[in-house]
Each structure stands twice: as structure tokens, then as C-alpha cells.
Design a protein around this motif. Structure first.
Motif, short mmCIF file in Angstrom:
data_model
loop_
_atom_site.label_atom_id
_atom_site.label_comp_id
_atom_site.label_asym_id
_atom_site.label_seq_id
_atom_site.Cartn_x
_atom_site.Cartn_y
_atom_site.Cartn_z
N LYS A 11 0.85 -1.21 0.00
CA LYS A 11 0.00 0.00 0.00
C LYS A 11 0.88 1.26 0.00
O LYS A 11 0.50 2.29 -0.52
N ALA A 12 2.09 1.12 0.60
CA ALA A 12 2.97 2.28 0.73
C ALA A 12 3.90 2.45 -0.48
O ALA A 12 4.48 3.51 -0.67
N GLY A 13 4.08 1.40 -1.30
CA GLY A 13 5.02 1.51 -2.41
C GLY A 13 5.12 0.21 -3.19
O GLY A 13 4.28 -0.67 -3.04
N ASP A 14 6.16 0.09 -4.01
CA ASP A 14 6.30 -1.07 -4.89
C ASP A 14 7.43 -2.01 -4.45
O ASP A 14 7.84 -2.88 -5.22
N VAL A 15 7.95 -1.81 -3.23
CA VAL A 15 9.03 -2.68 -2.75
C VAL A 15 8.56 -3.42 -1.50
O VAL A 15 7.99 -2.81 -0.59
N ILE A 16 8.79 -4.74 -1.49
CA ILE A 16 8.51 -5.54 -0.29
C ILE A 16 9.86 -5.89 0.31
O ILE A 16 10.70 -6.52 -0.35
N ARG A 17 10.09 -5.46 1.52
CA ARG A 17 11.35 -5.78 2.19
C ARG A 17 11.12 -6.94 3.15
O ARG A 17 10.20 -6.89 3.98
N GLY A 18 11.95 -7.98 3.02
CA GLY A 18 11.78 -9.14 3.88
C GLY A 18 13.04 -9.99 3.84
O GLY A 18 14.01 -9.65 3.16
N ALA A 19 13.01 -11.10 4.56
CA ALA A 19 14.19 -11.97 4.63
C ALA A 19 14.15 -13.02 3.52
O ALA A 19 13.09 -13.31 2.97
N TYR A 20 15.28 -13.58 3.20
CA TYR A 20 15.41 -14.76 2.36
C TYR A 20 14.59 -14.66 1.06
O TYR A 20 13.62 -15.39 0.86
N ALA A 21 15.04 -13.80 0.15
CA ALA A 21 14.34 -13.62 -1.13
C ALA A 21 14.20 -14.93 -1.90
O ALA A 21 13.23 -15.13 -2.63
N GLU A 22 15.18 -15.83 -1.73
CA GLU A 22 15.17 -17.06 -2.54
C GLU A 22 14.60 -18.27 -1.79
O GLU A 22 14.75 -19.40 -2.24
N ALA A 23 13.96 -18.03 -0.64
CA ALA A 23 13.31 -19.16 0.06
C ALA A 23 12.09 -19.60 -0.74
O ALA A 23 11.24 -18.79 -1.10
N ALA A 24 12.01 -20.91 -1.01
CA ALA A 24 10.94 -21.42 -1.87
C ALA A 24 9.88 -22.18 -1.07
O ALA A 24 10.19 -22.85 -0.08
N SER A 25 8.64 -22.06 -1.54
CA SER A 25 7.54 -22.87 -1.01
C SER A 25 6.57 -23.07 -2.16
O SER A 25 6.74 -22.51 -3.24
N ALA A 26 5.55 -23.89 -1.93
CA ALA A 26 4.49 -24.07 -2.93
C ALA A 26 3.21 -23.54 -2.28
O ALA A 26 2.40 -24.30 -1.75
N PRO A 27 3.03 -22.19 -2.29
CA PRO A 27 1.96 -21.58 -1.49
C PRO A 27 0.58 -22.06 -1.91
O PRO A 27 0.29 -22.20 -3.10
N VAL A 28 -0.24 -22.29 -0.90
CA VAL A 28 -1.53 -22.95 -1.14
C VAL A 28 -2.65 -21.98 -0.78
O VAL A 28 -2.56 -21.21 0.18
N HIS A 29 -3.71 -22.01 -1.60
CA HIS A 29 -4.89 -21.14 -1.40
C HIS A 29 -5.75 -21.74 -0.30
O HIS A 29 -6.07 -22.93 -0.33
N VAL A 83 -3.58 -39.13 5.30
CA VAL A 83 -2.79 -37.91 5.51
C VAL A 83 -2.65 -37.24 4.15
O VAL A 83 -2.12 -37.85 3.21
N TYR A 84 -3.13 -36.01 4.02
CA TYR A 84 -3.06 -35.31 2.75
C TYR A 84 -2.06 -34.17 2.84
O TYR A 84 -2.14 -33.34 3.75
N ARG A 85 -1.12 -34.17 1.91
CA ARG A 85 -0.08 -33.12 1.85
C ARG A 85 -0.54 -32.13 0.78
O ARG A 85 -0.56 -32.45 -0.41
N LEU A 86 -0.95 -30.95 1.21
CA LEU A 86 -1.62 -30.00 0.32
C LEU A 86 -0.67 -28.87 -0.07
O LEU A 86 -0.18 -28.14 0.80
N THR A 87 -0.42 -28.75 -1.38
CA THR A 87 0.48 -27.69 -1.86
C THR A 87 -0.21 -26.92 -2.97
O THR A 87 -1.14 -27.41 -3.62
N GLY A 88 0.31 -25.72 -3.22
CA GLY A 88 -0.06 -25.01 -4.44
C GLY A 88 0.57 -25.73 -5.63
O GLY A 88 1.30 -26.71 -5.46
N PRO A 89 0.29 -25.25 -6.86
CA PRO A 89 0.73 -25.97 -8.05
C PRO A 89 2.19 -25.75 -8.41
O PRO A 89 2.71 -26.44 -9.29
#
Ligand SMILES: NC(=O)c1ccc[n+]([C@@H]2O[C@H](COP(=O)([O-])OP(=O)(O)OC[C@H]3O[C@@H](n4cnc5c(N)ncnc54)[C@H](OP(=O)(O)O)[C@@H]3O)[C@@H](O)[C@H]2O)c1
Length: 277
Positions: A146-164, A185-191
Motif C-alpha cells: 500500500k505504501a510503495g512497490d518494494v517488499i522488504r523481507g528476509a530470504y528472497a530465494e526461500a521457496a515454497s508451494a503456497p496454497v490457497h 494424511v493429505y499433503r496439500l500444496t499449491g501448483p
């Protein structure tokens, strides 16, 4: 009757809506039902998952439960559920739980594994949903976008399969209402495996703005987040991001198998939440 706990949460809200739309008799549990904006008209019981008296009231006449994992609540929940005659429990667990580990890696996996164990030992029919990282975690970037076009955070290259969260809820509803899910047991990931930097770029594409991720040292992020997240959990999250850096996150087909439609992408998720950013 199906009891939905965590009913005001990201996933539980969708579980309520889907069950109600499917014509099921549903009750919700919340610690503060008056404060909640309920998506449907619903029978609500006020109470805490760790409070046996509230649970007895919430579980009266209930056959199935969608269970939110409150740390340490497994044994008392199981005792109350058995007393009430509950037959089936679908647990919102965590993809961090490792069946092969003698000791779980960090407090998040540990408390979910303890609740899983209580259910395995309970004699109830259980199903465990183990999602990867929620796409909804990136709502924490909304103040920055909302404040700008840059997101500052840790570990830019940390990967996940984000799920809705709606996909997790759809699987929960299948497990709550169909036969054949007991003991599963269901392991639920994004695509798709995505880094934080990839997610920021997709967020920008979906919003029509050039959003980028700027990596800050983990210590700077620790200080920024420490006001909101308890230290052991924060350590756990930062360690997970560190170990997820430079790898491809595994994906599964469980959501498609169980719901009959492909898992929603992170781009889809952003479009569903564009107003927040
Ligand atoms: N975020 C991730 O990346 C991720 C990844 C894997 C698994 N998970 C699992 O998913 C959960 C988060 O689900 P979510 O995002 O749908 O939830 P959420 O949006 O964080 O909401 C928390 C829900 O839990 C309820 N709750 C919390 N403590 C409670 C208590 N003591 N008694 C009764 N209800 C309680 C709250 O209800 P009231 O406030 O109305 O009482 C609320 O509905 C995590 O805790 C974890 O178990 C998360």
C-alpha cells in the motif's frame, strides 16, 4: 451436525461457507463470536478449544469436527470428543510434520505432531491435512504494497508451494462429508514452487504494478517481527526460510485428486485478495 473450529480463520471461514452451501448442518466455535463477521447465518458456540466446559457444549450432538490445532489441546479435545460421541475429526495440521523424524524440527511441527498423535490414539476416525505455506501469509506484505512497490523481507530465494486457503477448505469438506478419508494424511500444496521474490513479482503482475522483493538481513526481520510473533516461533520460521533457500519446493496432486479441480495458483490467490494490497 458438523462442528467447525477455527471458524473465523482463513480456512475455517471457507469450510463454513462450503458446508452450508452443501446443505450440511453446521455449528461454529469461536472465542469471541460477537466480534466475528460470519459469512453465513450460523449456530455459534462461544468458547476456547482448551476449555472442557465450552467443548462439551460445542460438541453436543456433533458427529464430525473440523479441528484447528491449538498447541497442547490434543488430549483434552480427544477426551471431550469421545464423551460427546464424535466419530470423525479432520485436523488442520502442518506440512512441517515429518513422519520419519524421531524428533520434529521446531515447535510448530512438534505441537501439530502431538495433536496428530492424540488423534491416532483416540479410536476416532481421523484425517490429517498437512498444508504447505499458506498464500495468505503474504497478507503481511499488504502494508508495504500500500505504501510503495518494494517488499522488504528476509530470504528472497526461500521457496515454497503456497496454497490457497479455499483449496484447503475444499479438501476439508470432502474429508468431512465423504467416505474413504479415515486414516489418510493429505499433503496439500499449491501448483508451483515459488520463492519470495517470485511471489512479489506475481503479486505485481496481478496488480498491474512492478513490485519487487528486497532482501534484508534475517536479524533485521527478526526485530521487525518480534513484536507480533513469539521468539521460538519466529526462530522456527526464519530457520525454515533459511533451509528453503536455493531448493525447489515439492508439489503434490492431492488437492486435484480430492476436489476434482487443479490447485489454485498464487496468481489466482492474489486476484481473490487484490483489495488487501
Ligand atoms: N500459515 C501457514 O503457512 C500454515 C501452514 C501450514 C499449516 N498451518 C496451520 O493452519 C493454522 C492457521 O489456520 P488459519 O490461517 O485458517 O487460521 P487463522 O486465520 O490464523 O485464525 C485462527 C483461528 O483459530 C481460532 N482459534 C485460535 N485459538 C483458539 C482457541 N484457543 N480456541 C478456539 N479457537 C481458537 C480462531 O478463532 P477465534 O479467534 O474466533 O476464537 C481463528 O478462527 C495454523 O495454526 C496451522 O495450524 C498454517
Amino acid at each position: 451436525m458438523i462442528l467447525v473450529t477455527g471458524a473465523t480463520g482463513n480456512v475455517g471461514r471457507h469450510v463454513l461457507t462450503l458446508l452450508t452451501a452443501g446443505g450440511h448442518e453446521v455449528r461454529a466455535l469461536s472465542r469471541s463470536p460477537q466480534a466475528a463477521a460470519w459469512p453465513v447465518e450460523i449456530d455459534v458456540v462461544a468458547g476456547d478449544l482448551t476449555d472442557p466446559a465450552a467443548l462439551a457444549e460445542a460438541l453436543a450432538g456433533v458427529e464430525s469436527v473440523f479441528l484447528f490445532a491449538v498447541p497442547g489441546s490434543g488430549p483434552s479435545f480427544v477426551a471431550a470428543a469421545r464423551r460427546a460421541g464424535v466419530r470423525r475429526v479432520v485436523l488442520l495440521s502442518s506440512g512441517g510434520v515429518d513422519d520419519d523424524a524421531e524428533v520434529q524440527d521446531g515447535p510448530i511441527a512438534t505441537y501439530h505432531a502431538e495433536i496428530e498423535q492424540a488423534l491416532r490414539d483416540s479410536g476416532l476416525a481421523w484425517t490429517f491435512l498437512r498444508p504447505d505455506v499458506f498464500a495468505a501469509n503474504t497478507l503481511m506484505w499488504a502494508g508495504q504494497t500500500k505504501a510503495g512497490d518494494v517488499i522488504r523481507g528476509a530470504y528472497a530465494e526461500a521457496a515454497s508451494a503456497p496454497v490457497h486457503e479455499a483449496d484447503i477448505a475444499a479438501v476439508a469438506v470432502a474429508a468431512l462429508t465423504e467416505d474413504g478419508h479415515a486414516g489418510q494424511v493429505y499433503r496439500l500444496t499449491g501448483p508451483q514452487s515459488l520463492t519470495h521474490a517470485d511471489q512479489a513479482a506475481i503479486l505485481g503482475q496481478a496488480l498491474g504494478r512492478p513490485i519487487r522483493y528486497e532482501e534484508l538481513p534475517a536479524e533485521a526481520i527478526r526485530q521487525m517481527m518480534s513484536a507480533h510473533v513469539p521468539a521460538p516461533i519466529l526462530d522456527n520460521i526464519l530457520a525454515t526460510w533459511a533451509s528453503a533457500t536455493g531448493r525447489t519446493a515439492p508439489t503434490t496432486a492431492d488437492i486435484e485428486k480430492l476436489t476434482g479441480r487443479p490447485a489454485r495458483s498464487y496468481h489466482d490467490w492474489v486476484l481473490d485478495h487484490a483489495a488487501a494490497f
